[in-house]
Design a protein around this motif. Structure first.
Motif, short mmCIF file in Angstrom:
data_model
loop_
_atom_site.label_atom_id
_atom_site.label_comp_id
_atom_site.label_asym_id
_atom_site.label_seq_id
_atom_site.Cartn_x
_atom_site.Cartn_y
_atom_site.Cartn_z
N VAL A 257 -6.10 0.90 -0.53
CA VAL A 257 -5.54 -0.72 0.41
C VAL A 257 -4.50 -0.13 0.36
CG1 VAL A 257 -5.13 -3.17 -0.14
CG2 VAL A 257 -7.59 -2.66 -0.40
N THR A 258 -3.45 -0.83 1.26
CA THR A 258 -2.22 0.14 1.20
C THR A 258 -0.81 -0.93 1.11
OG1 THR A 258 -1.95 -0.12 4.02
CG2 THR A 258 -2.79 2.03 2.10
N GLY A 259 -1.96 -2.49 1.79
CA GLY A 259 -0.58 -3.05 1.22
C GLY A 259 -1.40 -4.94 1.76
N LEU A 260 -0.86 -6.04 1.34
CA LEU A 260 -0.96 -7.27 1.70
C LEU A 260 -0.85 -8.06 3.20
CD1 LEU A 260 -0.75 -8.89 -2.27
CD2 LEU A 260 -2.87 -8.62 -1.52
N LEU A 261 -2.04 -9.04 2.91
CA LEU A 261 -0.85 -9.48 4.59
C LEU A 261 -0.69 -10.74 4.03
CD1 LEU A 261 -4.25 -8.70 6.86
CD2 LEU A 261 -2.46 -7.22 6.98
N GLU B 160 0.22 -0.13 -11.32
CA GLU B 160 0.92 0.69 -10.23
C GLU B 160 1.01 -0.23 -8.68
OE1 GLU B 160 1.96 4.09 -10.19
OE2 GLU B 160 2.56 3.61 -12.24
N TRP B 161 -0.27 -1.10 -8.49
CA TRP B 161 -0.18 -1.86 -7.17
C TRP B 161 0.57 -3.10 -7.85
CZ3 TRP B 161 -2.30 -5.93 -4.29
CH2 TRP B 161 -2.27 -5.55 -2.98
N LEU B 162 0.63 -3.79 -8.56
CA LEU B 162 1.20 -5.14 -8.44
C LEU B 162 2.95 -4.46 -8.25
CD1 LEU B 162 0.00 -7.57 -10.46
CD2 LEU B 162 -0.30 -7.77 -8.11
N ALA B 163 2.88 -3.21 -9.11
CA ALA B 163 4.68 -2.86 -9.17
C ALA B 163 5.24 -2.75 -7.78
CB ALA B 163 4.67 -1.35 -9.74
N GLU B 164 4.18 -2.24 -7.29
CA GLU B 164 4.96 -2.31 -4.84
C GLU B 164 5.32 -3.65 -4.34
OE1 GLU B 164 2.29 0.06 -2.95
OE2 GLU B 164 2.10 1.37 -4.22
N LEU B 165 4.95 -4.76 -5.33
CA LEU B 165 5.17 -6.32 -4.92
C LEU B 165 6.38 -6.36 -5.85
CD1 LEU B 165 1.43 -7.83 -4.83
CD2 LEU B 165 2.81 -6.66 -3.12
N GLY B 166 7.00 -6.15 -6.67
CA GLY B 166 8.03 -6.00 -7.34
C GLY B 166 7.41 -7.23 -9.29
N LEU B 167 5.80 -6.80 -8.90
CA LEU B 167 5.54 -7.53 -9.97
C LEU B 167 5.63 -7.05 -11.37
CD1 LEU B 167 2.99 -10.04 -8.56
CD2 LEU B 167 5.18 -10.70 -9.39
N GLY B 168 5.71 -6.91 -12.50
CA GLY B 168 5.43 -5.97 -13.92
C GLY B 168 4.29 -5.99 -14.89
N LEU B 169 3.11 -5.46 -14.22
CA LEU B 169 1.96 -5.85 -14.88
C LEU B 169 1.55 -5.23 -15.92
CD1 LEU B 169 -1.25 -7.37 -15.57
CD2 LEU B 169 -1.32 -5.76 -13.52
N PRO B 170 1.70 -4.84 -17.15
CA PRO B 170 1.52 -4.15 -18.32
C PRO B 170 0.52 -3.11 -18.75
CG PRO B 170 1.63 -5.87 -19.60
CD PRO B 170 1.70 -6.55 -17.66
N VAL B 171 -0.48 -2.62 -17.54
CA VAL B 171 -1.89 -2.68 -17.16
C VAL B 171 -1.70 -1.26 -17.16
CG1 VAL B 171 -4.01 -1.97 -15.67
CG2 VAL B 171 -2.78 -4.21 -16.92
#
Length: 362
Positions: free
Chosen positions: A167-171, A202-213
């Protein structure tokens, strides 16, 4: 559903049973990452050390696993081999704390002496004087569990599986998540669940979100012995041996912060072999038949993220289970399905909610 490990697959199964249609997208092959690589003990290694949120998920899951194993075996012909062989914690310094926890939680954990230890597991090295023992504590043969889950999902007419696709992005539509993009393809959906394990941060970081996983590598060894050679699971000094029904014995594991590097190392092989022989001396006459590594989804205190992502309506998380993905999967995935369908939650969902725990990246 993004991610085809035990969390993604069991989440999909729960949602299918609620009447949803589910498309699962896995960038490699289903069940070949941490869910395949783990040991499969149906308990946190040191359950008395964990917070109430982890304990609540573990308690529910332990009660559900036998039913899950039977259901999958009957539906698919693949037995996940959930084996209630018991576990010995040998010469553990936290014995008093563990027994207090067991009393409060009404767990069948008890102290045993050396006579019991060597009657239960005669192959152990000499010198152990005391242990904690929990009879009937089970392990699941996780590669077979993943094969059974994949087969069961493919039986559902409302399920579709896309493997070897990232998955490369969200719609997005009017601020709502309405599907995903994979290369040149687009797939619309009423909701998207991120269950990508160690890759979720890493995936959520691309949305500008910080998830400490973060990925935490664990390496394992596999020995082949006679069936029944090791009657029970044993744990000493942070390392464990797990018997399988056919005589294979797993020994693990390391705990390494090495990014997304999954390569096995000679250093880990040497360290694990030394620990294995110190615990079970007869293994000195055998060579491991396999060594492998997996990447755990490390998270603060091991408390997973289960629920909707704030600011991204339609995006849900089920990730961050650290060392306990297989242990906590049944409860985590049932809870996610409860929340997404509006059903009464099996346990209090608030400790796992992403709101307040997932931040805008700086």
């Amino acid at each position: 559903m993004i991610g085809g490990g035990v969390i993604g697959c069991l989440s999909a199964l729960n949602l299918l049973e609620r009447g949803c249609a589910v498309r699962l997208i896995e960038k490699r092959r289903t069940g070949q990452e941490a869910s395949w690589a783990g040991g499969g003990i149906v308990s946190p290694l040191y359950p008395w050390r964990y917070s109430d949120p982890v304990s609540a998920l573990a308690e529910w899951s332990q009660g559900y696993y036998p039913k899950l194993g039977v259901a999958l075996a009957q539906a698919t012909g693949i037995d996940p081999e959930i084996s209630p062989c018991g576990l010995l914690w040998l010469d553990h310094a936290e014995q008093a704390e563990a027994l207090r926890w067991a009393g409060l939680q009404n767990k069948p954990l008890r102290a045993v002496d050396s006579a019991f230890i060597y009657q239960q597991v005669p192959q152990l090295a000499p010198g152990f004087s005391q242990a904690l023992w929990q009879p009937q504590l089970a392990n699941v043969r996780n590669p077979r569990l993943m094969d059974a889950l994949r087969a069961r999902l493919l039986q559902h007419p409302a399920f579709s599986l896309l493997e070897d696709q990232a998955v490369t992005g969200l719609l997005m539509d009017s601020g709502k998540v309405c599907g995903v993009r994979t290369g040149s393809e687009q797939y619309n959906a009423d909701a998207v669940v991120l269950a990508a394990g160690a890759w979720s941060g890493e995936w959520l970081a691309e949305l500008g979100l910080g998830l400490p996983v973060k990925p935490v590598k664990g390496q394992m060894l596999l020995y082949r012995t006679a069936p029944g050679w090791l009657p029970s699971m044993v744990l000493f000094d942070g390392r464990y041996a797990i018997p399988r029904r056919d005589g294979h014995v797993l020994f693990g594991s390391t705990l390494e912060h090495a990014g997304f590097d999954k390569r096995t190392t000679a250093e880990a092989l040497s360290s694990l072999k030394a620990s294995a022989i110190a615990l079970l001396p007869a293994l000195a006459d055998l060579q491991p038949v396999a060594q492998w590594a997996g990447l755990r989804p490390g998270s603060p205190e091991g408390v997973p993220y289960i629920g909707p992502v704030p600011g991204y309506d339609g995006l849900w998380l089920n990730t961050g289970h650290y060392r306990n993905g297989l242990v906590l999967a049944p409860a985590s995935c049932r809870l996610l399905a409860d929340l997404m369908s509006g059903a009464p939650a099996i346990i209090d969902p608030r400790p796992y909610a992403p709101a307040g725990r997932v931040q805008l990246a700086v």
